[in-house]
Scaffold this motif. Structure first.
Motif, PDB file in Angstrom:
ATOM      1  N   ALA A  43       0.350  -1.191   0.420  1.00  0.00           N
ATOM      2  CA  ALA A  43       0.028  -0.149   0.143  1.00  0.00           C
ATOM      3  C   ALA A  43       0.847   1.194   0.121  1.00  0.00           C
ATOM      4  O   ALA A  43       0.634   2.045  -0.563  1.00  0.00           O
ATOM      5  CB  ALA A  43      -0.866  -0.043   0.697  1.00  0.00           C
ATOM      6  N   GLU A  47       1.167   4.427  -3.286  1.00  0.00           N
ATOM      7  CA  GLU A  47       0.049   5.627  -2.306  1.00  0.00           C
ATOM      8  C   GLU A  47       2.100   6.395  -3.160  1.00  0.00           C
ATOM      9  O   GLU A  47       1.511   7.363  -3.930  1.00  0.00           O
ATOM     10  CB  GLU A  47       1.069   5.892  -1.190  1.00  0.00           C
ATOM     11  CG  GLU A  47       0.879   6.486  -0.720  1.00  0.00           C
ATOM     12  CD  GLU A  47       1.460   7.763   0.505  1.00  0.00           C
ATOM     13  OE1 GLU A  47       2.246   8.185   0.846  1.00  0.00           O
ATOM     14  OE2 GLU A  47       1.153   6.269   1.307  1.00  0.00           O
ATOM     15  N   SER A  77      -9.740   8.969 -10.686  1.00  0.00           N
ATOM     16  CA  SER A  77      -9.365   7.663 -10.112  1.00  0.00           C
ATOM     17  C   SER A  77      -8.620   7.659  -9.440  1.00  0.00           C
ATOM     18  O   SER A  77      -8.570   6.897  -8.634  1.00  0.00           O
ATOM     19  CB  SER A  77      -8.753   7.424 -11.667  1.00  0.00           C
ATOM     20  OG  SER A  77     -10.056   7.316 -12.478  1.00  0.00           O
ATOM     21  N   LEU A  80     -10.034   7.812  -6.211  1.00  0.00           N
ATOM     22  CA  LEU A  80     -10.335   6.670  -5.377  1.00  0.00           C
ATOM     23  C   LEU A  80      -9.401   5.526  -5.094  1.00  0.00           C
ATOM     24  O   LEU A  80      -9.254   4.903  -3.752  1.00  0.00           O
ATOM     25  CB  LEU A  80     -11.058   5.918  -5.836  1.00  0.00           C
ATOM     26  CG  LEU A  80     -12.900   7.167  -6.540  1.00  0.00           C
ATOM     27  CD1 LEU A  80     -13.548   6.473  -8.275  1.00  0.00           C
ATOM     28  CD2 LEU A  80     -13.739   7.002  -5.482  1.00  0.00           C
ATOM     29  N   ALA A  81      -7.764   5.428  -5.690  1.00  0.00           N
ATOM     30  CA  ALA A  81      -6.718   4.975  -5.774  1.00  0.00           C
ATOM     31  C   ALA A  81      -6.241   5.169  -4.435  1.00  0.00           C
ATOM     32  O   ALA A  81      -5.998   3.831  -3.269  1.00  0.00           O
ATOM     33  CB  ALA A  81      -6.104   4.754  -6.969  1.00  0.00           C
ATOM     34  N   ILE A  83      -7.706   6.697  -1.699  1.00  0.00           N
ATOM     35  CA  ILE A  83      -8.364   6.321  -0.619  1.00  0.00           C
ATOM     36  C   ILE A  83      -8.815   4.459  -0.223  1.00  0.00           C
ATOM     37  O   ILE A  83      -8.270   4.612   1.159  1.00  0.00           O
ATOM     38  CB  ILE A  83      -9.821   6.671  -0.446  1.00  0.00           C
ATOM     39  CG1 ILE A  83     -10.416   8.056  -0.650  1.00  0.00           C
ATOM     40  CG2 ILE A  83     -10.932   6.080   0.140  1.00  0.00           C
ATOM     41  CD1 ILE A  83     -11.746   8.335  -1.889  1.00  0.00           C
ATOM     42  N   GLY A  84      -8.462   3.972  -1.234  1.00  0.00           N
ATOM     43  CA  GLY A  84      -7.645   1.782  -1.209  1.00  0.00           C
ATOM     44  C   GLY A  84      -6.739   1.932  -0.451  1.00  0.00           C
ATOM     45  O   GLY A  84      -6.739   1.277   0.866  1.00  0.00           O
ATOM     46  N   VAL A  85      -5.547   2.432  -0.951  1.00  0.00           N
ATOM     47  CA  VAL A  85      -4.488   2.645  -0.625  1.00  0.00           C
ATOM     48  C   VAL A  85      -4.384   3.104   0.828  1.00  0.00           C
ATOM     49  O   VAL A  85      -4.201   1.720   2.316  1.00  0.00           O
ATOM     50  CB  VAL A  85      -3.284   3.111  -1.199  1.00  0.00           C
ATOM     51  CG1 VAL A  85      -1.962   3.842  -0.090  1.00  0.00           C
ATOM     52  CG2 VAL A  85      -3.103   2.570  -2.596  1.00  0.00           C
ATOM     53  N   VAL A  87      -6.933   2.769   3.482  1.00  0.00           N
ATOM     54  CA  VAL A  87      -7.792   2.321   4.139  1.00  0.00           C
ATOM     55  C   VAL A  87      -7.153   0.810   4.109  1.00  0.00           C
ATOM     56  O   VAL A  87      -7.153   0.424   5.319  1.00  0.00           O
ATOM     57  CB  VAL A  87      -9.479   2.010   3.272  1.00  0.00           C
ATOM     58  CG1 VAL A  87     -10.345   0.781   4.161  1.00  0.00           C
ATOM     59  CG2 VAL A  87      -9.615   3.172   3.065  1.00  0.00           C
ATOM     60  N   THR A  88      -6.079   0.430   3.003  1.00  0.00           N
ATOM     61  CA  THR A  88      -5.761  -1.284   3.236  1.00  0.00           C
ATOM     62  C   THR A  88      -4.606  -0.200   4.593  1.00  0.00           C
ATOM     63  O   THR A  88      -4.240  -1.563   5.202  1.00  0.00           O
ATOM     64  CB  THR A  88      -5.122  -1.045   2.483  1.00  0.00           C
ATOM     65  OG1 THR A  88      -6.434  -1.206   0.842  1.00  0.00           O
ATOM     66  CG2 THR A  88      -3.999  -1.858   2.438  1.00  0.00           C
TER      67      THR A  88
END
Length: 595
Positions: A43, A47, A77, A80-81, A83-85, A87-88
């Motif tokens: 992650a 980032e 996009s 969103l990526a 945010i995913g990073v 959260v992980t």
């Protein structure tokens, strides 16, 4: 005060083997920790890669090769990526710490149980030659060291290795030379710090010993505060403490001074690494081989590795300190009992209570304390042993309890040699009222029930009544739930002795030992507990060690010891009419004490 232990380097491999024995049951936890560290590392690189794409596409937007609409769509996009990073990373970090906490807590408990049980089970000789304060310090530091070692492995090693692998692969994808330089810088950093940390170990061990001595001194002082007050030695004691504290201060400074070299060297290596790491990508950038986003990616990834590298070094420093603390406890694991049970030794169960000393001899510190001692104590018989101080009276009791092994001869109970039964079963079958009743800092009830934990409350109350302590207890605000203070300091001598008698009554043992049970009491208090003692001795085989001869006049047999040998034997009326030590003692005392 005992002298400080000599400083010696420990066997790191041996201590690590001991650590991994403790860690092995929690291997699954460590596997999960490594998995979540991997997720965090991926992650983190992800980032930086998102930021690289943003820079490259931003440059393309400025150059006009990407439209505004396309760039906005890309930003959404990437958001969103991003945010995913995060959260992980957050979830992985939470779960990583969750399993680290469970593993460390369980391992600390396992280590405490193992070594507390081992140290308590070591022979009596060990406990008479080791300082209580030092043992407490080592138990505390040793258990706490689990956190430092485990954190280094799970946070330092796992994170650094996984991060370096992930970063190396990702940087090598863009520039292999930069990836190689990254590894070289990291290894130089690690080996430099390792060198100084290893050199620091001796200083750390010396510091541990200095701290142990200081804590042992403090423990001695507060344990013997009455003596210090009675002799007016507060200032002298404080001066002695300053000497111990000054040695500890010197140990800390010598230990900390190593950090000057490690910190300065780390700064230099990181700075040199940045220069080397940027040189080759910048050349490629000038030649048009890589983008500005790639340079930013390599640089930020390098800085990102520097963070776990710093954590690794900090963790390694703590690891070496923790390993020294771990060693200070686990070294006791090498100590064996001086008094050992035979293989498959049975438990002893005393029936009649017949005791026989057969030609017993015992030497302590090369001095013969007991010589060819033989004595038979029949069931329910009350035998008193008297003599001058140092004649060997209390030593006989320690031999009966098998706190030491004999040099020759044997001791048997109901025809069973005590060396052929389990020590703990032997001692649990005997009951004793010692001269100085040392109590736990617990309630009156718990101090009594210690002798028989399964006894119902009604029996505990009956024991208190039989010991003539109940009237005192019910007059207290908390009654039997009153805390007695450390070593029973809140109770008088007579109250402590009654409590000790209540404990012996509750134990319900066939063999009773009274080891100068009234010698520290005044005559009035002794008279008050005489009935309690008589009730306690009823239907029991009793051995009485006495200085005050008035307490043993009704004994079935009196043995007079001198320099570890029996010199007289008989009843009170017989002995006072014979020339010898007993009549001399009786004439000296006139109802008082033997000097």
């Amino acid at each position: 005060m005992a002298k400080d232990d000599q400083v010696a380097m420990f066997d790191m491999k041996k201590d690590l083997r001991e650590y991994f024995k403790v860690a092995r049951p929690y291997a699954f936890f460590f596997g999960l920790i490594a998995f979540f560290v991997l997720l965090m590392s991926l992650a983190t690189v992800g980032e930086k890669f998102v930021f690289k794409i943003l820079l490259d596409e931003g440059a393309n937007f400025v150059a006009g090769s990407v439209t505004k609409a396309q760039f906005i769509e890309l930003i959404l996009s990437l958001a969103l990526a991003f945010i995913g990073v995060f959260v992980t990373k957050a979830a992985s970090n939470w779960l990583r710490l969750h399993f680290i906490n469970r593993a460390e807590g369980s391992m600390m408990l396992d280590l405490k149980k193992k070594f507390f049980g081992h140290i308590v089970g070591l022979s009596y000789k060990f406990h008479t030659t080791h300082r209580t304060g030092s043992l407490i310090a080592r138990m505390t530091r040793g258990a706490g060291s689990i956190e430092g070692i485990t954190d280094f492995i799970s946070i330092g090693i796992f994170t650094l290795i996984i991060q370096m692998i992930v970063v190396f692969i990702s940087v090598a994808f863009f520039d292999l030379v930069s990836a190689v330089m990254l590894v070289v810088v990291m290894l130089a950093f690690i080996f430099y710090v390792l060198f100084f940390l290893r050199a620091q170990q001796k200083a750390r061990l010396a510091l541990n010993n200095a701290e142990d001595s200081e804590k042992a001194f403090v423990s001695d002082v507060f344990t013997n505060i009455d003596t210090i007050k009675y002799f007016g030695k507060e200032n002298r004691t404080s001066s002695l403490f300053v000497d111990f504290a000054s040695k500890t201060k010197g140990g800390f400074i010598k230990n900390w001074d190593f950090d000057r070299w490690t910190e300065a060297g780390q700064t230099f290596i990181i700075g040199a690494g940045i220069m080397l790491l940027l040189y080759f990508p910048l050349i490629k950038f000038l030649n048009g081989e890589i983008s500005i986003g790639t340079i930013a990616f390599i640089y930020t990834v390098y800085l990102n590795v520097a963070e776990p590298l710093g954590a690794f070094i900090w963790g390694m420093r703590r690891f070496y300190q923790s390993l020294a603390d771990f060693h200070s406890l686990t070294q006791y694991g090498d100590l064996k009992k001086d008094v050992v049970d035979k293989v498959n030794a049975p438990a002893l169960k005393i029936g009649k209570g017949k005791i026989e000393f057969n030609d017993v001899s015992f030497t302590y510190h090369k001095k013969e304390v007991i010589t060819n001692f033989s004595l038979k104590v029949n069931p329910n018989e009350k035998v008193a042993i008297v003599g001058y101080s140092g004649s060997g009276k209390t030593t006989l009791i320690k031999l009966l309890y098998r706190l030491y092994d004999l040099n020759s001869g044997s001791i048997s109970i109901d025809g069973k040699n005590i060396t052929g039964v389990k020590q703990e079963s032997l001692r649990s079958e005997l009951s004793i009222v010692p001269q100085e009743c040392i109590l736990f800092n617990d309630t009156i009830y718990n101090n009594v029930v210690f002798a028989n934990p399964k006894a119902p409350r009604s029996e505990v109350i009956s024991a208190l009544k039989a010991a003539q302590l109940y009237d005192f207890v019910i007059g207290l605000p908390e009654k039997e739930n009153t805390y007695v203070g450390e070593r029973g300091i809140k109770l008088s001598g007579g109250e402590k002795q009654r409590l000790s008698i209540a404990r012996a009554i509750l134990a319900k043992r066939k063999v009773l030992v009274l080891d100068e049970a009234t010698s520290s009491l005044d005559s009035k208090t002794e008279a008050q507990i005489k009935d309690a003692l008589n009730m306690l001795m009823k239907n029991k085989t009793t051995i009485i060690i006495a200085h005050r001869l008035s307490t043993i006049m009704e004994a079935d047999k009196i043995i007079v010891l001198d320099k570890g040998k029996i010199v007289q034997s008989g009843k009170h009326n017989e002995l006072i009419n014979q020339k010898g030590i007993y009549r001399g003692l009786w004439n000296m005392q006139k109802g008082g004490y033997i000097e």
